[in-house]
Design an enzyme around this catalytic site. Structure first.
Site, PDB file in Angstrom:
ATOM      1  N   ASP A  23       0.830  -1.200   0.000  1.00 43.91           N
ATOM      2  CA  ASP A  23       0.000   0.000   0.000  1.00 43.91           C
ATOM      3  C   ASP A  23       0.866   1.251   0.000  1.00 43.91           C
ATOM      4  OD1 ASP A  23      -2.311   1.472   0.046  1.00 43.91           O
ATOM      5  OD2 ASP A  23      -2.687   1.215   2.189  1.00 43.91           O
ATOM      6  N   ASN A  71     -10.455  -3.517  -6.511  1.00 39.70           N
ATOM      7  CA  ASN A  71      -9.681  -2.509  -7.242  1.00 39.70           C
ATOM      8  C   ASN A  71     -10.280  -2.159  -8.601  1.00 39.70           C
ATOM      9  OD1 ASN A  71      -6.394  -3.559  -6.027  1.00 39.70           O
ATOM     10  ND2 ASN A  71      -7.811  -2.014  -5.241  1.00 39.70           N
TER      11      ASN A  71
END
Length: 243
Positions: A23, A71
């Site tokens: 991330d 996503n």
């Protein structure tokens, strides 16, 4: 390009299986007034560094959360860029994986990706299938809840067909239906960028994993950061519910 040796560990406790929620690519780019794709490109470089460092440190399996089933909600251009980077990674890294004896695995509903990418992944998996070394696992179009539901449905179908007694379903039988069934148990899960959540990643497998949340943005995560994470792992007492 020469690969720097990974830092030596003071602790002998090396986790067999490490998973990373990678991330912070977007924030890395934003801090530098760059487009998000620049952060993703640097994130791919971090993947190269960390997969090499993991091998040097003796980690048997490294699972990387590359693209979640959620996503797809990102802008179409960003998704297209991410898939392009994945193609580049496979094309550029496959020969090294083969020469290093690394077995490539992909988990998730990745067969729903574009046909040419699916073909590349199929080829990479096949070419590394007999490699004896560590395993690099890429989670693509992956969601842990979907994985658990799929395993439960398969067991339900066996029960319905009369080939499985419900009383025979235990943890081991359930785990055998997960995509990570033949991997070592998950020992350590790392999330970069300071966020502290699992984001639908390896929920069953993380039941007794050690969790480590670090502030470092993924493009800046390097060999020393991985070694430091493993040092922390080695200092923890894992009781697995006991004393």
């Amino acid at each position: 390009m020469a690969v720097k040796p990974a830092p030596q560990l003071a602790s002998a406790a090396v986790p067999r299986h490490v998973a990373i929620i990678m991330d912070g690519n977007g924030r890395w780019a934003k801090k530098r007034f760059l487009p998000r794709i620049a952060g993703h490109k640097q994130g791919v470089e971090a993947v190269r560094r960390i997969s090499r460092a993991a091998r040097k440190l003796g980690i048997e399996a490294l699972t990387l959360y590359a693209f979640s089933s959620e996503n797809w909600r990102r802008p179409e251009e960003e998704v297209r860029d991410l898939m392009g980077l994945l193609r580049q990674f496979l094309a550029s890294e496959l020969e090294e994986l083969i020469s290093e004896g690394v077995k490539l695995r992909v988990i998730g509903d990745w067969r729903r990706l574009q046909p040419d990418l699916v073909a590349m992944i199929d080829s990479a998996i096949a070419r590394t299938a007999d490699n004896p070394g560590p395993t690099l696992v890429i989670a693509l179009n992956y969601g842990a809840q979907a994985e658990i539901l799929a395993a439960a449905r398969r067991l339900a179908e066996e029960v319905k067909a009369g080939t499985l007694d419900p009383s025979a379903i235990d943890e081991q039988r359930f785990e055998a239906g997960l995509e990570t069934a033949d991997l070592p148990p998950l020992d350590l899960m790392i999330r970069t960028s300071g966020e502290q959540r699992l984001s639908n990643f390896l929920l069953w497998q993380a039941a007794y994993a050690e969790l480590l949340f670090v502030d470092t943005l993924w493009p800046d995560f390097d060999e020393a950061a991985l070694a430091a994470a493993i040092e922390q792992f080695g200092k923890r007492q894992r009781r697995f519910g006991g004393l």
